[in-house]
Design an enzyme around this catalytic site. Sequence first.
Site, PDB file in Angstrom:
ATOM      1  N   TYR A 258      36.820  40.615  53.310  1.00 55.59           N
ATOM      2  CA  TYR A 258      35.788  41.029  52.354  1.00 55.59           C
ATOM      3  C   TYR A 258      34.820  41.986  53.018  1.00 55.59           C
ATOM      4  O   TYR A 258      34.389  41.766  54.154  1.00 55.59           O
ATOM      5  CB  TYR A 258      35.011  39.815  51.829  1.00 55.59           C
ATOM      6  CG  TYR A 258      33.906  40.195  50.884  1.00 55.59           C
ATOM      7  CD1 TYR A 258      34.136  40.245  49.506  1.00 55.59           C
ATOM      8  CD2 TYR A 258      32.637  40.540  51.352  1.00 55.59           C
ATOM      9  CE1 TYR A 258      33.132  40.626  48.632  1.00 55.59           C
ATOM     10  CE2 TYR A 258      31.627  40.928  50.473  1.00 55.59           C
ATOM     11  CZ  TYR A 258      31.883  40.965  49.111  1.00 55.59           C
ATOM     12  OH  TYR A 258      30.897  41.348  48.246  1.00 55.59           O
TER      13      TYR A 258
ATOM     14  N   GLU B 176      31.866  47.608  46.986  1.00 58.77           N
ATOM     15  CA  GLU B 176      32.530  46.369  47.397  1.00 58.77           C
ATOM     16  C   GLU B 176      34.035  46.596  47.529  1.00 58.77           C
ATOM     17  O   GLU B 176      34.664  47.116  46.609  1.00 58.77           O
ATOM     18  CB  GLU B 176      32.259  45.270  46.364  1.00 58.77           C
ATOM     19  CG  GLU B 176      32.808  43.915  46.772  1.00 58.77           C
ATOM     20  CD  GLU B 176      32.599  42.870  45.688  1.00 58.77           C
ATOM     21  OE1 GLU B 176      33.151  43.041  44.575  1.00 58.77           O
ATOM     22  OE2 GLU B 176      31.889  41.882  45.940  1.00 58.77           O
TER      23      GLU B 176
END
Length: 400
Positions: free
Chosen positions: A119, A207
């Site tokens: 992530y 993101e």
Amino acid sequence: MNIHEYQAKGLLRAYGAPVAEGRVVLRGEEAKTQAGALDGPVWVVKAQIHAGGRGKGTFREADAGSKGGVRIAKSVEEAAEEAKRMLGRTLVTKQTGEAGKQVGRIYIEEGADIARELYLALLVDRASSRVAFVASTEGGMDIEEVAESTPGKILSFSVDPATGYQTFHGRRIAYALGLTGAQVKQCVQLMGTLYRLFMDKDMEMLEINPLIVTTGGDLRCLDAKMGFDGNALYRHPDITELRDTTEEDPKELEASKYDLNYIALDGEIGCMVNGAGLAMATMDIIKLEGAAPANFLDVGGSATKERVTEAFKIITSDPNVKGILVNIFGGIMRCDVIAEGVVAAVKEVGLKVPLVVRLEGTNVEEGKRIINESDVDVIAADDLKDGARKIVRAVKGEKA
Ligand code: GDP
Ligand code: MN
């Protein structure tokens, strides 16, 4: 403003970040040609909506198939079939709400072999007023869930704007992600690229979830989400062009045409207020009285009668609105202008719910006279608290 994954990947590609080859499909007929332009052996077919959680989502329509919004295909034909199955159907994910979102675009990508899912995000950290990196070994999952259950698995730090991005920032992320050898170098370079892109385009957030390590040992951005600062869009025509208005709340879209600061919320009290501070205080006090605001609306200091009328129309067009509170403190804004706008709007669209009006400040007497002399059915309020109490009681069917 948000953009689609395929558009975000276009920006990443232009900046030299590692992304797979892919093609966007807008109409079913194009699906086979677009898939055919890509190399297999695996094609990933992805619904493009401005919401995450597509992989685990479900479609409303049975003919869209039982798989989610991210599908793996083993041939060009299969990829084209999956694209056609999803186009025009409604995808419901954790982030769309129950209504879901209609899929108007599909992205087909050359599939990756995944060794690890990580992530990575960049965002504006309001506490430090800096751009922050967030990284975790727990990619492909809901990061809020990771933050809740295993916060130790998240690395977060902000970058000093005086120095900007430095290679040690990238190494820090690489070590936290357990990267080794050539991957460290790739990571340092990729983080620098992402930071530059973020700053160049005035982003609010970027993101990559997941950022993957391929079975070949290379880093690749497998998903991409980008949000841009609306106040900086005037200097990014290339980004403004990527806007997809079908993804936006129609009421917010209408409001933006009239330069109204309007944000749709899910409560039952429609609010028309001047000044962002007063608007927030009004929302707070509605909550305090036991109800919830249906919107944030700041009509601004220079609103005309026409803009006030439009604002009122937008509020009344929301079927969730069970009552309206107009709360105006006339400073630059004059109370008589608001009053004229409210009366004009009610004449045009009618009024099916209770309306409480609190006016104070410049030209207040004139404003009250306009409303009193009209045949609009108004409950007058003396101050902010009185106004909130009266509208909440009216909506709940209690006596004022
Ligand atoms: P999201 O569900 O909206 O976040 O969509 P993602 O693009 O993140 O895809 C969801 C999941 O699908 C990823 O976490 C991967 O596990 C899987 N996935 C996406 N692309 C590929 C691919 O190219 N190859 C493989 N094997 N899996 C993929
Ligand atoms: Mn994702």
